[in-house]
Design an enzyme around this catalytic site. Structure first.
Site, PDB file in Angstrom:
ATOM      1  N   VAL A  20      35.066 -15.688  29.855  1.00  0.00           N
ATOM      2  CA  VAL A  20      35.493 -14.291  29.779  1.00  0.00           C
ATOM      3  C   VAL A  20      34.617 -13.537  28.777  1.00  0.00           C
ATOM      4  O   VAL A  20      33.696 -14.099  28.174  1.00  0.00           O
ATOM      5  CB  VAL A  20      36.980 -14.181  29.391  1.00  0.00           C
ATOM      6  CG1 VAL A  20      37.847 -14.894  30.412  1.00  0.00           C
ATOM      7  CG2 VAL A  20      37.239 -14.728  27.989  1.00  0.00           C
ATOM      8  N   HIS A  47      27.848 -24.294  27.233  1.00  0.00           N
ATOM      9  CA  HIS A  47      27.067 -23.064  27.323  1.00  0.00           C
ATOM     10  C   HIS A  47      26.118 -23.157  28.512  1.00  0.00           C
ATOM     11  O   HIS A  47      25.129 -23.880  28.476  1.00  0.00           O
ATOM     12  CB  HIS A  47      26.283 -22.855  26.015  1.00  0.00           C
ATOM     13  CG  HIS A  47      25.371 -21.669  26.038  1.00  0.00           C
ATOM     14  ND1 HIS A  47      24.252 -21.586  25.244  1.00  0.00           N
ATOM     15  CD2 HIS A  47      25.397 -20.525  26.774  1.00  0.00           C
ATOM     16  CE1 HIS A  47      23.638 -20.451  25.480  1.00  0.00           C
ATOM     17  NE2 HIS A  47      24.314 -19.788  26.398  1.00  0.00           N
TER      18      HIS A  47
END
Length: 711
Positions: free
Chosen positions: A398, A448
């Protein structure tokens, strides 16, 4: 190693079957055994022809690079070894009896060069098999006749791109190019090879280049060849900036070799090949792009004694660009995906991203409607957290806001099992801080991903202060499952990739503030080997995002926050000029709808340029842009943000495009030499600022005469 048999019809079979290896490789032992079998077949008058094939699922993968690096330490010996291999392959060509390569699977590098020496190449119709000469991708060139035989076989204009770009194609594409002569059903491969030997092969075993009057139609001394090499050299220079000697050697091998007979051409190739093996660029690329990436893909740093996690269902929070890309990657690996967003419209849009990618695959004939239906059926677009039940892993993707991330963390954890993993895709916010919103911080980790997720192969795994070994191991299992390459780092602001990548962009902006001409900055970036200049990269990333991250960092660190020379530029571009980057169509560059991007003409008015006489030498600019990344990596190593130097190199190349010929940010230090690097950084620090000051780790290594790698 090599199996040899002769059947009742006088057809010999030489079968590659290297023990203790998943694929056949060429090393001293296997090539020696192959040589013995070849000469045994040639010397046996009862043998009418020879089939060369493999007992494994693939043909031959190429050279054993460990063996190659070891042998190349003595250039004279390496050259003689190359001559010996060239002689073996020429003796196959001149054997007086047909040799057929029955290519049952992948044939790459030296493996395909074996096939090129045979009189016919028949490939099994296996769409997963790859055929080609990919040596250029690791700083080498085809050194067993590839630069001489492939252009003579299919033409210079088709062969050069195959070798310079290291292209690998499937059997049908190879047939269309002329790289193989036939593609047959796998079950018919050996039968068809034998038929050809006993039929046309009895008269068709003289290579075209051994026939009287043969000429290469695209040799440099022909009108067509002159065009090919003139354009090719210009394109090569533009693409490589002269940083990859092997690419120029490939061009030279073909240019020179096509003007002479095959035997002289092979000698030319051997000399250029050995020159390649002696280059620092090849050693850097082999180390990082082959060995280090290979170790990462094997999960070399995975905690021991943790059972392998099997994944079936994952949840993704946020269906924006990153979340949608992660959903694509997970569903492509056969996993059920719950793609959740705040509105059904947003969730559906995220799923549509996968549909669009699948449509492209269908259009390029790499997929079918059935494939599309199956993969999309794995993705459930929703707004309900209840749908997350049964997920073994949740990935939060998000907006980069702590409050939003904390809210979705709590809502998701309320629905998943106690042993499920929660991962954040944040690129900047410390994982340990985000884990404070979790009721199970030992199961909290950072994953990531890089944009665009469907194309970028790297995942940076960030271990928080409370992340358990089990969670780390299971996270690595997930990355492997979706066929991406993991590197592991410890928690820190910006982690490793974002932190070091930022120094490249920041240094470019700082130089702009100093009055360095923007064209010099951008060209120096490309000359250094980076994909694009730092100003262009700032536009790609979005200066609005960079500015927002700076503001958040300033808020988090308070008085400890350190400003730098790039900050006034960033602030002016975002707050004063409203030029936030490519997504807005205006940044350091202009983006005309009907043309290529170009530097904004008003830059010099807002950021005055120093007189030409005061402009820095372009090589000094190159050094600043490269060294700042390596010195920051050294700080990451000293602070234990990065534990394994291999992960640092792999992450820099795969994460943000650090030049492969330099081997990565750590290998770059070794290439310069630790002591010279420290000395040069001290000089840069004195002239440009403390950010170039080498850390104690490097000073200690320099004093002890140490390096990061043994080779």
């Amino acid at each position: 190693m090599i199996d040899y048999t002769v059947d009742g019809d006088g057809v010999a079979s030489i079968v590659w079957n290297v023990a203790d290896r998943p694929m056949n490789v060429m090393n001293n032992e296997s090539v020696g055994a192959f040589r013995d079998a070849v000469y045994k077949a040639i010397g046996d008058k009862a043998v009418k022809g020879v089939i060369v094939t493999s007992a494994k699922n693939d043909f031959v993968a190429g050279a054993d690079l460990v063996n190659l690096l070891k042998e190349s330490k003595d250039p004279a010996k390496a050259l003689q070894n190359s001559f010996n291999l060239q002689k073996l392959f020429r003796d196959i060509e001149k054997a007086g009896k047909p040799f057929v390569a029955a290519m049952n699977g992948t044939a790459l590098g030296g493996g395909y060069e074996i096939c090129l020496s045979c009189h016919r190449r028949i490939a099994a119709d296996n769409p997963k098999a790859l055929i080609g000469l990919p040596e250029a991708t690791i700083g080498l060139l085809p050194g067993a006749g590839g630069t001489q035989r492939l252009p003579r076989l299919i033409g210079v204009s088709k062969a050069l791109p195959m070798m310079l770009e290291g292209k690998k194609v499937d059997p049908k594409a190879a047939l269309a190019l002329g790289m193989v002569d036939e593609v047959v059903a796998p079950a018919d491969l050996l039968k068809r090879a034998k038929e050809w030997i006993l039929g046309d092969g009895q008269t068709g075993h003289v290579k075209p280049w051994d026939q009287k009057g043969f000429r290469v139609p695209e040799a440099a001394n022909t009108p067509r060849g002159a065009q090919v090499f003139t354009a090719g050299n210009a394109m090569l220079r533009a693409k490589t900036q002269g940083n990859y000697p092997n690419a120029q050697y490939i061009m030279s091998c073909v240019y020179e070799g096509m003007l002479v007979d095959i035997d002289t051409g092979l000698k030319i190739e051997s000399r250029y090949f050995v020159a390649c093996t002696q280059s620092k660029e090849a050693r850097n690329m082999i180390r990082s792009l082959f060995f280090s990436i290979g170790e990462a893909n094997k999960l070399a740093n995975r905690p021991k004694n943790v059972p392998t996690q099997t994944y079936t269902r994952v949840g993704i929070l946020g269906a924006g660009m990153m979340g949608a890309g992660i959903a694509w990657s997970a569903s492509a690996a056969g996993l059920q995906v719950v793609l959740l967003d705040s509105t059904q419209e947003s969730a559906d849009k995220g799923k549509a991203y996968s549909a669009a990618l699948l449509d492209k695959r269908i259009k390029s004939k790499r997929g079918t409607e059935a494939d599309k239906e199956k993969q999309l059926g794995l993705i459930k677009a929703t707004t309900s957290y209840d749908d997350l039940k049964g997920c073994e892993l949740i990935i939060e993707a998000v907006f980069e806001d702590r409050n939003i991330k904390a809210d979705v963390t709590r809502k998701a954890e309320a629905q998943i099992a106690a042993d499920a993993i929660f991962a954040s895709n944040t690129s900047t916010l410390p994982i340990s801080g985000l884990a404070e919103a979790s009721s199970r911080p030992a199961n909290f980790i950072g994953l990531h991903f890089f944009s665009p997720v469907d194309k970028m192969p790297l995942v940076e795994i960030i271990r928080g202060k409370q992340t358990s070994d089990e969670t780390l191991a299971r996270a690595m299992d997930f990355v492997k499952k979706i066929r991406k390459t993991p590197i592991v780092v410890n928690d820190s602001r910006g982690f490793y990739t974002s932190r070091v990548f930022a120094t490249y962009v920041t240094e470019g902006l700082t130089m702009l503030a100093e009055g360095v001409h923007p064209a010099i900055i951008e060209n120096a970036g490309k000359m250094a080997g980076m994909p694009v200049g730092p100003l262009a990269l700032a536009d790609e990333v979005s200066m609005e995002l960079m500015h927002r991250v700076r503001q958040q960092t300033r808020k988090d660190l308070g008085d400890a926050y350190k400003t730098d020379g790039s900050e006034p530029v960033l602030q002016a571009m975002v707050e004063k000029l409203g030029r936030i980057g490519k997504k807005a169509g205006k940044g350091f560059y202009e983006y005309p709808a009907d043309g290529k991007k170009k530097l904004w003409g008003e830059l010099s008015r807002h950021f005055p340029v120093k007189p030409e006489a005061e402009q820095p030498d372009v090589q000094d600019v190159v050094k600043r842009l490269v060294y700042i990344q390596s010195v920051e990596t050294a700080r990451c190593l000293e602070e234990k943000v990065v534990i394994d130097v291999r992960d640092a190199d792999v992450g820099s190349i795969m994460g943000w495009g650090f030049p492969p010929f330099r081997g990565g940010t750590v290998s770059n230090i070794d290439t310069v030499g630790v002591q010279p690097f420290v000395t040069e950084c001290d000089a840069l620090a004195q002239k440009h600022g403390a950010r170039f000051t080498p850390p104690k780790l490097l000073r200690d290594m320099a004093a002890g005469g140490k390096s990061f790698y043994a080779i």
